[in-house]
Design a protein around this motif. Structure first.
Motif, short mmCIF file in Angstrom:
data_model
loop_
_atom_site.label_atom_id
_atom_site.label_comp_id
_atom_site.label_asym_id
_atom_site.label_seq_id
_atom_site.Cartn_x
_atom_site.Cartn_y
_atom_site.Cartn_z
N GLY A 1 0.79 -1.23 0.00
CA GLY A 1 0.00 0.00 0.00
C GLY A 1 0.82 1.28 0.00
O GLY A 1 0.35 2.31 0.49
N VAL A 2 2.04 1.21 -0.52
CA VAL A 2 2.90 2.39 -0.57
C VAL A 2 2.60 3.15 -1.87
O VAL A 2 2.72 2.59 -2.96
CB VAL A 2 4.40 2.00 -0.53
CG1 VAL A 2 5.29 3.22 -0.66
CG2 VAL A 2 4.70 1.22 0.75
N PRO A 3 2.20 4.42 -1.78
CA PRO A 3 1.93 5.18 -3.00
C PRO A 3 3.24 5.45 -3.76
O PRO A 3 4.24 5.84 -3.16
CB PRO A 3 1.30 6.48 -2.50
CG PRO A 3 1.67 6.59 -1.07
CD PRO A 3 1.96 5.20 -0.57
N PHE A 4 3.21 5.17 -5.07
CA PHE A 4 4.43 5.37 -5.85
C PHE A 4 4.10 5.87 -7.25
O PHE A 4 2.99 5.70 -7.74
CB PHE A 4 5.27 4.10 -5.91
CG PHE A 4 4.61 2.92 -6.57
CD1 PHE A 4 4.75 2.69 -7.93
CD2 PHE A 4 3.84 2.04 -5.83
CE1 PHE A 4 4.15 1.59 -8.54
CE2 PHE A 4 3.23 0.94 -6.41
CZ PHE A 4 3.38 0.72 -7.79
N GLU A 5 5.10 6.48 -7.84
CA GLU A 5 5.03 6.96 -9.21
C GLU A 5 6.16 6.28 -9.97
O GLU A 5 7.31 6.28 -9.52
CB GLU A 5 5.22 8.48 -9.25
CG GLU A 5 5.33 9.06 -10.63
CD GLU A 5 5.72 10.54 -10.63
OE1 GLU A 5 6.07 11.04 -11.70
OE2 GLU A 5 5.68 11.18 -9.56
N ILE A 6 5.84 5.72 -11.12
CA ILE A 6 6.84 5.04 -11.94
C ILE A 6 7.43 6.04 -12.94
O ILE A 6 6.69 6.73 -13.65
CB ILE A 6 6.22 3.86 -12.70
CG1 ILE A 6 5.69 2.81 -11.73
CG2 ILE A 6 7.25 3.24 -13.66
CD1 ILE A 6 4.86 1.72 -12.39
N ILE A 7 8.74 6.09 -12.98
CA ILE A 7 9.44 6.86 -14.01
C ILE A 7 10.21 5.84 -14.84
O ILE A 7 11.19 5.25 -14.37
CB ILE A 7 10.38 7.90 -13.40
CG1 ILE A 7 9.57 8.88 -12.55
CG2 ILE A 7 11.18 8.62 -14.48
CD1 ILE A 7 10.40 9.76 -11.66
N ASN A 8 9.70 5.58 -16.04
CA ASN A 8 10.30 4.57 -16.90
C ASN A 8 11.54 5.17 -17.56
O ASN A 8 11.44 5.99 -18.46
CB ASN A 8 9.30 4.10 -17.95
CG ASN A 8 9.82 2.94 -18.74
OD1 ASN A 8 10.98 2.89 -19.12
ND2 ASN A 8 8.94 1.99 -19.02
N MET A 9 12.71 4.73 -17.11
CA MET A 9 13.97 5.30 -17.60
C MET A 9 14.26 4.96 -19.05
O MET A 9 15.04 5.65 -19.69
CB MET A 9 15.14 4.83 -16.73
CG MET A 9 15.09 5.33 -15.32
SD MET A 9 16.61 4.96 -14.41
CE MET A 9 16.62 3.17 -14.41
N VAL A 10 13.66 3.89 -19.57
CA VAL A 10 13.90 3.51 -20.95
C VAL A 10 13.06 4.39 -21.89
O VAL A 10 13.58 4.95 -22.86
CB VAL A 10 13.59 2.01 -21.18
CG1 VAL A 10 13.73 1.64 -22.64
CG2 VAL A 10 14.51 1.16 -20.32
N ASP A 11 11.78 4.53 -21.58
CA ASP A 11 10.89 5.34 -22.42
C ASP A 11 11.13 6.83 -22.24
O ASP A 11 10.89 7.62 -23.16
CB ASP A 11 9.43 5.03 -22.10
CG ASP A 11 9.05 3.62 -22.48
OD1 ASP A 11 9.78 2.98 -23.26
OD2 ASP A 11 8.01 3.14 -21.97
#
Length: 116
Positions: A25-35
């Motif tokens: 339940g940890v809120p997170f934001e994904i930053i896709n380093m490839v895209d």
């Protein structure tokens, strides 16, 4: 607090950290380093939050590293530029929470990072 995750979807360790955050339940934001590769400034900011030199986040086992970069002696500035152009060479995942960051492995360290 929202955790930003510098992520590569082709990395099992990176995917495992996302699963761990989701399950807990940890809120997170994904930053896709490839895209969406990090700029030189963004890499410098991450290094400051990690409190590490660029040499700490280079994936030296990566095929691209072995074939193209292993035999050269690049400066820190040169490496930062190389990583901005070749995001697959950056260790992952990297978790960022406010003004601090950490490499998201081993996964046991993620729990400590989230709780502190």
């Amino acid at each position: 607090m929202l955790v930003k995750v510098l992520h590569n979807g082709n990395c099992s360790k990176s995917n495992a950290v996302l699963e761990y955050l989701d399950e807990n339940g940890v809120p997170f934001e994904i930053i896709n380093m490839v895209d969406d590769p990090l700029s030189v400034l963004e890499i410098r900011t991450v290094l400051k939050k990690l409190n590490q030199s660029v040499f700490h986040i280079i994936r030296k086992t990566e095929k691209l590293y072995m074939e193209k970069f292993a035999t050269h002696n690049y400066s820190e500035d040169e490496w930062i530029k190389i990583l901005s152009e070749n995001p697959s060479l950056i260790q992952r995942p990297i978790l960022i929470k406010g003004s601090v960051a950490m490499l998201g492995r081993p996964i046991e360290n993620v729990k400590f990072f989230i709780e502190k």
